[in-house]
Structure formats: C-alpha cells, structure tokens
Design an enzyme around this catalytic site. Structure first.
Site, mmCIF file in Angstrom:
data_model
loop_
_atom_site.group_PDB
_atom_site.id
_atom_site.type_symbol
_atom_site.label_atom_id
_atom_site.label_comp_id
_atom_site.label_asym_id
_atom_site.label_seq_id
_atom_site.Cartn_x
_atom_site.Cartn_y
_atom_site.Cartn_z
ATOM 1 C CG ASP A 45 -20.750 -4.573 -52.239
ATOM 2 O OD1 ASP A 45 -20.713 -4.114 -51.082
ATOM 3 O OD2 ASP A 45 -19.753 -5.088 -52.800
ATOM 4 C CE1 TYR A 164 -8.913 3.679 -47.220
ATOM 5 C CE2 TYR A 164 -8.143 5.093 -45.453
ATOM 6 C CZ TYR A 164 -9.122 4.286 -46.001
ATOM 7 O OH TYR A 164 -10.318 4.115 -45.342
ATOM 8 C CE LYS A 168 -11.644 6.282 -47.732
ATOM 9 N NZ LYS A 168 -13.055 6.008 -48.046
ATOM 10 C CB THR A 199 -15.278 -3.291 -41.653
ATOM 11 O OG1 THR A 199 -14.042 -2.732 -42.132
ATOM 12 C CG2 THR A 199 -16.074 -2.235 -40.912
HETATM 13 N N1 LIG Z 1 -13.080 0.088 -41.319
HETATM 14 C C1 LIG Z 1 -12.389 1.163 -41.015
HETATM 15 O O1 LIG Z 1 -11.559 1.165 -40.077
HETATM 16 C C2 LIG Z 1 -12.612 2.424 -41.789
HETATM 17 C C3 LIG Z 1 -12.079 3.626 -41.275
HETATM 18 C C4 LIG Z 1 -12.275 4.795 -41.978
HETATM 19 C C5 LIG Z 1 -12.988 4.788 -43.151
HETATM 20 N N2 LIG Z 1 -13.485 3.612 -43.648
HETATM 21 C C6 LIG Z 1 -14.225 3.655 -44.907
HETATM 22 O O2 LIG Z 1 -15.481 3.059 -44.729
HETATM 23 C C7 LIG Z 1 -15.983 2.628 -45.996
HETATM 24 C C8 LIG Z 1 -16.570 1.234 -45.855
HETATM 25 O O3 LIG Z 1 -15.522 0.328 -45.592
HETATM 26 P P1 LIG Z 1 -15.633 -0.863 -44.538
HETATM 27 O O4 LIG Z 1 -14.652 -0.590 -43.477
HETATM 28 O O5 LIG Z 1 -17.035 -1.120 -44.198
HETATM 29 O O6 LIG Z 1 -14.993 -2.038 -45.428
HETATM 30 P P2 LIG Z 1 -15.572 -3.429 -45.948
HETATM 31 O O7 LIG Z 1 -14.453 -4.028 -46.717
HETATM 32 O O8 LIG Z 1 -16.152 -4.211 -44.836
HETATM 33 O O9 LIG Z 1 -16.749 -3.000 -46.948
HETATM 34 C C9 LIG Z 1 -16.479 -2.369 -48.182
HETATM 35 C C10 LIG Z 1 -17.544 -2.777 -49.188
HETATM 36 O O10 LIG Z 1 -17.287 -2.051 -50.410
HETATM 37 C C11 LIG Z 1 -17.442 -2.967 -51.492
HETATM 38 N N3 LIG Z 1 -16.656 -2.489 -52.649
HETATM 39 C C12 LIG Z 1 -15.323 -2.570 -52.838
HETATM 40 N N4 LIG Z 1 -15.010 -2.074 -54.036
HETATM 41 C C13 LIG Z 1 -16.169 -1.660 -54.615
HETATM 42 C C14 LIG Z 1 -16.476 -1.057 -55.862
HETATM 43 N N5 LIG Z 1 -15.526 -0.779 -56.781
HETATM 44 N N6 LIG Z 1 -17.776 -0.764 -56.127
HETATM 45 C C15 LIG Z 1 -18.745 -1.067 -55.222
HETATM 46 N N7 LIG Z 1 -18.514 -1.652 -54.041
HETATM 47 C C16 LIG Z 1 -17.223 -1.941 -53.741
HETATM 48 C C17 LIG Z 1 -16.945 -4.296 -50.958
HETATM 49 O O11 LIG Z 1 -17.420 -5.385 -51.740
HETATM 50 C C18 LIG Z 1 -17.494 -4.269 -49.544
HETATM 51 O O12 LIG Z 1 -18.796 -4.838 -49.496
HETATM 52 C C19 LIG Z 1 -14.805 2.721 -46.960
HETATM 53 O O13 LIG Z 1 -14.934 3.880 -47.758
HETATM 54 C C20 LIG Z 1 -13.606 2.851 -46.039
HETATM 55 O O14 LIG Z 1 -12.523 3.501 -46.644
HETATM 56 C C21 LIG Z 1 -13.311 2.442 -42.985
#
Ligand SMILES: NC(=O)c1ccc[n+]([C@@H]2O[C@H](COP(=O)([O-])OP(=O)(O)OC[C@H]3O[C@@H](n4cnc5c(N)ncnc54)[C@H](O)[C@@H]3O)[C@@H](O)[C@H]2O)c1
Length: 277
Positions: A45, A164, A168, A199
């Site tokens: 991370d 975004y 994706k 999240t």
């Molecule tokens: N939460 C949703 O509704 C949702 C929906 C669709 C897709 N996603 C995708 O799920 C994935 C995880 O997101 P999440 O929802 O758990 O969000 P989150 O913010 O809870 O977790 C994201 C994590 O990525 C880390 N991060 C950010 N930039 C970084 C970098 N440059 N290098 C390494 N780590 C980095 C952050 O520190 C964090 O720990 C993402 O790719 C997000 O786009 C999330």
C-alpha cells in the site's frame, strides 16, 4: 504441470499472494480471505501504516503476512515489490491482486489534467505495472493468477465520472486481453466489476464537495454487499476459471443493458442526467 492437474488447482488456496491497496477496503478483505485459505500474503500500500494494520490482523488470525510500501503508479516501486515479495515469502508469487485504486468525480470540465493524471497513475498504470512485472514471473513458474480490480464503472459510463470510467474501462480491456492471451501459459485472470462497496474510496477520493457527503452516505448505507463478500466471491470465481466477477444484482443488470441495447442505454443515461442538478 499437466492440463488435468492445472485445471484442478485452485489459485486462491495456499497462495503466495501480493495484494496492492491492502491497507483498506476490498484489498484488506482480499488479504484476510487469502490468509483464511492458508495463503501467505504481501500487503502492499502507499500507506505503510495501513498495510501494517492488515498484517497485524492476519498475524492475529495465525497466518503469515508482510507489509511493503509501494506506489503502484511508479514502475520501479512495483518492480521492487515483485522482487521483495519473493524474498520475504521465500517462494515465487503465485497470485497478484491489482486492487489499489482511487475515486475521482466531477463534471468533465471541472477536472484538471492533474486530476486525470492522478486517477490514471493509480487506477490504470497501477494495474499495467502489476501485470507487467508479474506475467513474466508466472510464465517462468509455469502457472499463476491475476485479479484486476476494475469496477462496474468500466461499462456503466455514468456522467461526472469520466476519468474514473476511462481508467476502469482500460483495466477491463487489459484483463479481457490477458485472459485469452495467457490461457495457454496456465495463467488465470479475473476482472472484478462491482458497483457500490462500503469502503474509504469516497472519503479518501477527490469528489466534489456538493455531493461528497451524499455519495459517501449512499456507499456506506445502500451498498448491496460488503468488501468481505466481494473478496470471497472473486476468489471463488477465479478458482472456477471465470473472467468476470459482477458481485451485485445492479452490476449484472447494467452489464446486460449495456451489452444488449447500448444506444438505448446511452439515451437513458442522458435523459436521466437532465434532472440532476
Ligand atoms: N468501493 C467501491 O464502491 C468500489 C466499486 C468499484 C470498484 N472499486 C475499486 O476497488 C479498489 C479498492 O478500493 P476500495 O473501495 O477498497 O477503496 P479504499 O480507499 O478503501 O482502499 C484503497 C487502498 O488503495 C491504497 N492506494 C491508493 N493509492 C495507492 C497507490 N498509488 N499505490 C498503492 N496503494 C494505493 C489506499 O491507501 C487504500 O489503502 C479500487 O481499485 C476501486 O476503484 C471500489
């Protein structure tokens, strides 16, 4: 490995895994679920303290994990991650989960080029780097697995999410390409496309103030799933050799609408957006 043997293998079981963005949300859930499946996990991370917290949770559950700081958008850091992971686990990596991502919203003309670069740096280059550095290792090993975390945004194309959505859509296109290209190399690929999952993505993202609270409220209270369920389902789909994971009913419905009637779907979005202030 013979064709028969590799088709019986479950990549999520006893994996030597690298999970990016493992300090929060879906990434943390992936790391914990892999540990439950007797895996060893490297939690990467950009936020090292958050990655260490995930490691603590895994160790408390009696499994082995390591934390590494890594900005997935920087090629050298992902190369370092790939090398270090192998050294720490004393075993080649067998599964990489390119999960790290950031949220960005706003009208197209509100977004700066810096916003675009930030979003693509993490969401798109992060996944490209993860695939770039692990695919040759998996080929040398004779097997491996990749989970790329895209989003339903990769096909829903909702307004005020241009950067975004682009980031994706790229992740999904890459995953689809690699699924076919790497099949003969015994490397499995799964692409996760969820809608809302509770999240920190909105809280930590760049979301216009006029609706950031509302968006976070919707995410935390109206999501039809949890990050734990999403992680579990995705690993099961990977084990079955499936390419797509669309965890929720609305993710499946949007996918169907977009695929069967793309013009009508676009008109519907444009029509509905007229009523959004
Ligand atoms: N939460 C949703 O509704 C949702 C929906 C669709 C897709 N996603 C995708 O799920 C994935 C995880 O997101 P999440 O929802 O758990 O969000 P989150 O913010 O809870 O977790 C994201 C994590 O990525 C880390 N991060 C950010 N930039 C970084 C970098 N440059 N290098 C390494 N780590 C980095 C952050 O520190 C964090 O720990 C993402 O790719 C997000 O786009 C999330």
């Amino acid at each position: 490995m013979s064709f028969l043997k590799r088709n019986k293998t479950k990549p999520s079981s006893k994996a030597y895994a690298v999970v990016t963005g493992a300090g929060s949300g879906i990434g943390r859930s992936f790391a914990l679920e892999l540990a439950k499946r007797n895996g060893t996990v490297v939690c990467a991370d950009i936020n090292l303290d958050a990655a260490k917290e995930t490691v603590d949770l895994i160790e408390k559950a009696g499994a082995t994990a390591f934390a590494i700081q890594c900005d997935v958008g920087v090629a050298e850091q992902v190369e370092h991650l790939a090398n270090e992971a192998e050294k720490l686990m004393k075993h080649p990596v067998t599964l990489v989960i390119n999960n790290a991502g950031v949220g960005l919203g706003g009208k197209f003309d509100e977004l700066s080029l810096d916003d675009w670069r930030w979003c693509l740096h993490v969401n798109q280059w992060g996944v490209i780097h993860g695939c770039h550095y692990f695919v040759p290792r998996f080929k040398a090993l004779g097997y491996g697995a990749i989970i790329n975390v895209a989003s339903a945004a990769s096909y829903t194309a909702a307004p005020e999410m241009s950067a975004y959505n682009v980031s994706k859509a790229g992740v999904r296109a890459l995953s689809e390409t690699l699924y076919a290209e790497l099949k003969k190399d015994n490397i499995r690929v799964n692409c996760l496309c969820p809608t809302l999952v509770p999240t920190n993505i909105i809280k930590d993202g760049r979301i216009p103030e006029r609706y950031s609270k509302l968006a976070d409220h919707a995410l935390m209270n109206f999501a039809m799933t949890t990050s734990d369920s999403v992680a579990k389902l995705t690993l099961d789909r990977l084990d079955k050799g499936e390419l797509y994971t669309t965890p929720q009913v609305d993710a499946k419905l949007f996918w169907l609408m977009k695929r069967t009637a793309p013009n009508l779907y676009a008109k519907f979005l444009g029509f509905s957006y007229q009523f959004v202030k």
